[in-house]
Design a protein around this motif. Structure first.
Motif, mmCIF file in Angstrom:
data_model
loop_
_atom_site.group_PDB
_atom_site.id
_atom_site.type_symbol
_atom_site.label_atom_id
_atom_site.label_comp_id
_atom_site.label_asym_id
_atom_site.label_seq_id
_atom_site.Cartn_x
_atom_site.Cartn_y
_atom_site.Cartn_z
ATOM 1 N N GLY A 56 -61.610 88.960 -18.238
ATOM 2 C CA GLY A 56 -60.926 87.773 -18.712
ATOM 3 C C GLY A 56 -59.541 87.589 -18.110
ATOM 4 N N VAL A 76 -62.128 85.188 -22.364
ATOM 5 C CA VAL A 76 -62.942 86.351 -22.006
ATOM 6 C C VAL A 76 -64.398 85.914 -21.904
ATOM 7 C CG1 VAL A 76 -63.737 88.642 -22.729
ATOM 8 C CG2 VAL A 76 -61.365 87.950 -23.176
ATOM 9 N N SER A 121 -59.664 92.060 -25.519
ATOM 10 C CA SER A 121 -60.755 91.882 -24.557
ATOM 11 C C SER A 121 -61.722 93.060 -24.571
ATOM 12 C CB SER A 121 -60.195 91.678 -23.141
ATOM 13 O OG SER A 121 -59.514 92.833 -22.676
ATOM 14 N N VAL A 175 -63.336 81.259 -16.056
ATOM 15 C CA VAL A 175 -62.604 81.911 -17.147
ATOM 16 C C VAL A 175 -61.106 81.622 -17.027
ATOM 17 C CG1 VAL A 175 -61.998 84.129 -18.188
ATOM 18 C CG2 VAL A 175 -64.336 83.734 -17.401
#
Length: 312
Positions: free
Chosen positions: A14, A27, A76, A291
């Motif tokens: 991410g 993420v 994450s 992302v």
């Protein structure tokens, strides 16, 4: 080109983007869904105006970036636990920590991680170079040269460290997201619509990168410490710790200036850091860029109208 005051960080699968007091972490989960966590962060400088001043703001930014960095890395990582681990009952130690700290456990873990990171960094980049330079101090005519040797050793350790971690497969994916972060910001600064196709055309290098900042900190420490004449090991160690906030503050101001300036001098100063990003960034694929776009959109939705138009 229109510089923007947006910074970011790559995390596990991410990207985090920060704009003023807002940051967003995007993420890509194991099921390929992109999840976005957007939060407000009130800087300590809002309470203590001293930290809005040059140099002091850099000291604070260094600490706050460590805290936010640990938070988003922890966030994450939660999506990539082994499935079996999720199903296991918490161990005795986990239950003990939960009982002692309760809802504050996450903050305690982040705080502990920040402190541990600082201790490890001091050991690797302060104590180790200092100790190695002591081995040759009797062969050098003055303290300035000893400090120069200390600084050169610190640079070598820093470069070797980056090279070693750049060879790790998992870190290489993080470095791809790092590249996606830079390319997205470069696209925004060139006032182009944030699409995968547009972003792919841009450089994965950026003058305001954290890699540049760390390199400037290492080089600035050589200049600052060479002018301080202390003889004993522990005094030299204490001076390095006491000067670290000042060095971080000065380095922050240089990075801010590099981000705004298009002068030849700025290009020359930024060059070593841009070269070093060959190690700390990789070319991202389209899914990784998606992302980065999601994270960048997260901090632009309340920004200026022209930004809204560019993100579509």
């Amino acid at each position: 080109m229109k510089p923007v005051d947006i910074g970011g960080q790559a995390v596990i699968e991410g990207v985090m983007m920060k704009n003023k007091n807002t940051y967003a972490v995007a993420v890509r989960k194991p099921d390929k869904e992109i999840i976005i966590d957007k939060r407000e962060y009130t800087s300590f400088s809002e309470k203590v105006k001293l930290f809005k001043l040059p140099i002091f703001r850099g000291m604070l930014a260094f600490v706050e970036s460590l805290i936010i960095g640990m938070k988003i890395l922890t966030y994450s990582a939660e999506f990539f636990e082994v499935e079996d681990e999720k199903e296991k009952e918490p161990g005795k130690f986990d239950r003990f920590l939960t009982k002692v700290f309760g809802d504050k456990l996450d903050k305690v873990v982040v705080g502990f991680s920040v402190v541990l990171s600082i201790i490890l960094a001091i050991g690797l980049f302060v104590l180790l170079p200092l100790g190695l330079s002591q081995l040759v101090k009797d062969k050098l005519p003055n303290e300035s040269l000893i400090n120069l040797v200390d600084g050169v050793i610190r640079v070598v350790i820093f470069l070797v460290y980056l090279k070693i971690i750049s060879l790790m497969k998992d870190i290489q994916r993080v470095f791809q997201y790092h590249g996606a972060e830079h390319k997205s910001i470069n696209c925004l600064e060139h006032e182009e619509e944030l699409t995968v196709e547009n972003i792919k055309k841009h450089s994965r290098y950026h003058k305001r990168c954290g890699t540049n900042f760390l390199l400037i900190v290492v080089l600035m420490s050589i200049l600052v410490l060479m002018i301080i004449d202390v003889r004993t090991f522990w005094l030299r160690f204490a001076v390095r710790l006491l000067c670290l906030p000042l060095i971080a503050g000065l380095s922050y101001e240089i990075i801010k200036w590099l981000g705004r300036s298009e002068s030849k001098l700025a290009a020359v100063i930024a060059k070593p850091g841009l070269w070093l990003q060959r190690l700390t960034t990789r070319e991202p694929d389209g899914s990784q860029i998606e992302v980065a776009i999601a994270s960048l959109k997260g901090v632009l939705v309340n920004d200026e109208e022209d930004h809204k138009e560019r993100i579509g």
